[in-house]
Design a protein around this motif. Structure first.
Motif, PDB file in Angstrom:
ATOM      1  N   PRO A   1     -14.853  -6.453  -1.166  1.00  0.00           N
ATOM      2  CA  PRO A   1     -15.988  -5.572  -1.466  1.00  0.00           C
ATOM      3  C   PRO A   1     -15.914  -4.264  -0.676  1.00  0.00           C
ATOM      4  O   PRO A   1     -15.701  -4.257   0.528  1.00  0.00           O
ATOM      5  N   GLY A   2     -16.072  -3.162  -1.403  1.00  0.00           N
ATOM      6  CA  GLY A   2     -16.097  -1.851  -0.770  1.00  0.00           C
ATOM      7  C   GLY A   2     -14.745  -1.267  -0.434  1.00  0.00           C
ATOM      8  O   GLY A   2     -14.662  -0.188   0.168  1.00  0.00           O
ATOM      9  N   SER A   3     -13.647  -1.940  -0.829  1.00  0.00           N
ATOM     10  CA  SER A   3     -12.322  -1.475  -0.409  1.00  0.00           C
ATOM     11  C   SER A   3     -11.655  -0.520  -1.395  1.00  0.00           C
ATOM     12  O   SER A   3     -10.612   0.071  -1.067  1.00  0.00           O
ATOM     13  N   VAL A   4     -12.210  -0.340  -2.588  1.00  0.00           N
ATOM     14  CA  VAL A   4     -11.541   0.491  -3.594  1.00  0.00           C
ATOM     15  C   VAL A   4     -11.717   1.974  -3.276  1.00  0.00           C
ATOM     16  O   VAL A   4     -12.832   2.472  -3.138  1.00  0.00           O
TER      17      VAL A   4
ATOM     18  N   ALA B   1      -5.592  -0.659   2.967  1.00  0.00           N
ATOM     19  CA  ALA B   1      -5.257  -1.233   1.656  1.00  0.00           C
ATOM     20  C   ALA B   1      -4.034  -2.112   1.812  1.00  0.00           C
ATOM     21  O   ALA B   1      -3.243  -1.952   2.747  1.00  0.00           O
ATOM     22  N   ASN B   2      -3.863  -3.057   0.886  1.00  0.00           N
ATOM     23  CA  ASN B   2      -2.635  -3.859   0.862  1.00  0.00           C
ATOM     24  C   ASN B   2      -1.944  -3.807  -0.489  1.00  0.00           C
ATOM     25  O   ASN B   2      -0.939  -4.473  -0.701  1.00  0.00           O
TER      26      ASN B   2
ATOM     27  N   PRO C   1       0.817  -1.219   0.000  1.00  0.00           N
ATOM     28  CA  PRO C   1       0.000   0.000   0.000  1.00  0.00           C
ATOM     29  C   PRO C   1       0.849   1.266   0.000  1.00  0.00           C
ATOM     30  O   PRO C   1       0.313   2.363   0.136  1.00  0.00           O
ATOM     31  N   THR C   2       2.159   1.117  -0.157  1.00  0.00           N
ATOM     32  CA  THR C   2       3.079   2.264  -0.128  1.00  0.00           C
ATOM     33  C   THR C   2       3.381   2.737  -1.541  1.00  0.00           C
ATOM     34  O   THR C   2       3.710   1.936  -2.424  1.00  0.00           O
ATOM     35  N   LEU C   3       3.273   4.045  -1.740  1.00  0.00           N
ATOM     36  CA  LEU C   3       3.696   4.665  -2.995  1.00  0.00           C
ATOM     37  C   LEU C   3       5.172   5.006  -2.874  1.00  0.00           C
ATOM     38  O   LEU C   3       5.610   5.591  -1.879  1.00  0.00           O
ATOM     39  N   TYR C   4       5.942   4.642  -3.913  1.00  0.00           N
ATOM     40  CA  TYR C   4       7.384   4.848  -3.902  1.00  0.00           C
ATOM     41  C   TYR C   4       7.786   5.925  -4.907  1.00  0.00           C
ATOM     42  O   TYR C   4       7.057   6.218  -5.859  1.00  0.00           O
ATOM     43  N   THR C   5       8.964   6.471  -4.696  1.00  0.00           N
ATOM     44  CA  THR C   5       9.538   7.406  -5.650  1.00  0.00           C
ATOM     45  C   THR C   5      10.967   6.992  -5.961  1.00  0.00           C
ATOM     46  O   THR C   5      11.636   6.337  -5.148  1.00  0.00           O
ATOM     47  N   LEU C   6      11.432   7.389  -7.147  1.00  0.00           N
ATOM     48  CA  LEU C   6      12.782   7.062  -7.592  1.00  0.00           C
ATOM     49  C   LEU C   6      13.235   8.125  -8.577  1.00  0.00           C
ATOM     50  O   LEU C   6      12.462   8.553  -9.439  1.00  0.00           O
ATOM     51  N   ASP C   7      14.476   8.569  -8.424  1.00  0.00           N
ATOM     52  CA  ASP C   7      15.067   9.513  -9.370  1.00  0.00           C
ATOM     53  C   ASP C   7      15.883   8.718 -10.384  1.00  0.00           C
ATOM     54  O   ASP C   7      16.985   8.250 -10.075  1.00  0.00           O
TER      55      ASP C   7
ATOM     56  N   VAL D   1      -4.555   8.024  -7.105  1.00  0.00           N
ATOM     57  CA  VAL D   1      -3.984   6.698  -6.903  1.00  0.00           C
ATOM     58  C   VAL D   1      -5.091   5.738  -6.500  1.00  0.00           C
ATOM     59  O   VAL D   1      -5.926   6.067  -5.658  1.00  0.00           O
ATOM     60  N   VAL D   2      -5.097   4.533  -7.094  1.00  0.00           N
ATOM     61  CA  VAL D   2      -6.079   3.506  -6.752  1.00  0.00           C
ATOM     62  C   VAL D   2      -5.485   2.605  -5.669  1.00  0.00           C
ATOM     63  O   VAL D   2      -4.434   1.990  -5.860  1.00  0.00           O
ATOM     64  N   ALA D   3      -6.193   2.522  -4.524  1.00  0.00           N
ATOM     65  CA  ALA D   3      -5.785   1.642  -3.434  1.00  0.00           C
ATOM     66  C   ALA D   3      -6.938   0.709  -3.089  1.00  0.00           C
ATOM     67  O   ALA D   3      -8.112   1.092  -3.188  1.00  0.00           O
ATOM     68  N   SER D   4      -6.609  -0.519  -2.671  1.00  0.00           N
ATOM     69  CA  SER D   4      -7.664  -1.473  -2.316  1.00  0.00           C
ATOM     70  C   SER D   4      -7.067  -2.630  -1.534  1.00  0.00           C
ATOM     71  O   SER D   4      -5.843  -2.763  -1.419  1.00  0.00           O
TER      72      SER D   4
END
Length: 311
Positions: free
Chosen positions: A106-109, A76-77, A53-59, A92-95
């Motif tokens: 169900p219902g997690s999006v 979310a997982n 559920p983590t958004l990452y960044t990279l240069d 961002v879509v999380a679920s």
């Protein structure tokens, strides 16, 4: 970006040759599958994974690239689609993803909004819920309307229109060409519409289970099939060409000719489970670099200004 994740990689036999040079930018230490990416105005990457559920960044321009955490979304997982709907502001879509049934709880999006324009730590805002979604996947902006994004549902075979300002959700397009239909109905775990992007009032999309790349007018009309292959997500360049992640290890380019027909060329054959693609943005050099995520946990840079054209 799902079907091929759960299939064994097959020996690749392509229709073309490796036309553009590639460079491995980063490899996750544990080989964690990477799902989608967006490119910030600075050309730094934002990266999602269905396993986190983590958004990452990279240069990607750094001498030694590192994968760093941006924010972790609650309840979310895993994360799927990401799209920049305002300058340096992202949806961002999380679920809660079930990687066995290839569905979500169900219902997690939830569609989250993440504003990266300030210098402080970003705080995600819950922009909309899609309780009716079975498998929210790719995400696209709608040019000309910064409040709207489109979310693909890979099981229902449709595109939701989501207003990230009001939270309103409706079915924009649903078509058999988007559905994961097999000869005897949808196979278990089948993924239909996967990646989707809008250009000039037309919705382009891949269907992983059908193995098609197609387009349809946003206002409704007949679906036009442009090509076939083991397609995942893709991007469109300034010339209107589509660059499509193609499994098990290729990049396919679609070019529309003056007579209206489309030419399908495999331009790279050295990838390892490509899942999505996006061009760099910061300067003339970066705009020619196509960044690819893979299910083998890699970020690969494709130099589309070099090599030779495939025919």
């Amino acid at each position: 970006m799902w079907l091929v994740f759960f299939l064994a990689l097959l020996e690749f036999s392509g229709r073309g040759i490796a036309a553009f040079p590639t460079k491995l930018v980063f490899q996750t230490p544990n080989g964690q599958s990477l799902e989608n990416l967006a490119v910030r105005p600075s050309s730094k990457l934002l990266i999602t994974s269905i396993l986190s559920p983590t958004l990452y960044t990279l240069d990607p321009t750094a001498a030694i690239a590192t994968l760093d955490e941006v924010v972790t979304f609650p309840d979310a997982n895993g994360l799927t689609g990401i799209a920049e709907y305002r300058p340096d502001v992202y949806a961002v879509v999380a679920s809660e993803l079930n990687t066995t049934s290839i569905t979500v709880a169900p219902g997690s999006v939830v569609i989250w909004s993440l504003d990266l324009t300030s210098c402080g730590p970003p705080t995600p805002r819950r922009a909309a819920r899609i309780p009716q979604s079975v498998l929210a996947n790719g995400l696209s902006v709608v040019p000309g309307d910064p409040d709207l994004v489109l979310a693909a549902d890979s099981v229902l075979g449709l595109a939701f229109e989501v207003n990230v300002r009001t939270g309103a959700v409706r079915v924009l397009i649903q078509d058999a060409a988007m559905a994961p239909i097999g000869p005897s109905g949808p196979p278990p775990g089948a993924v239909g519409i996967n990646g989707l992007h809008v250009r000039a009032g037309v919705l382009y999309f891949t269907n992983s289970q059908r193995g098609t790349f197609s387009r349809v007018p946003l206002g409704g009309g007949a679906v036009e099939e442009l090509g076939t292959g083991e397609f995942d997500d893709f991007t469109l360049d300034g010339a209107g060409r589509a660059w499509v992640a193609t499994n098990p290890g290729a990049l396919t380019r679609f070019t529309r000719l003056k007579n209206g027909t489309w030419v399908e060329e495999i331009v790279v054959t050295t990838l390892n489970g490509p899942s999505s693609a996006a061009f760099g943005r910061d300067g003339a050099r970066e705009t020619k670099i196509l960044y690819i995520t893979t299910r083998a946990g890699q970020i690969v840079a494709v130099d589309t200004s070099g090599g030779h054209e495939a025919h």
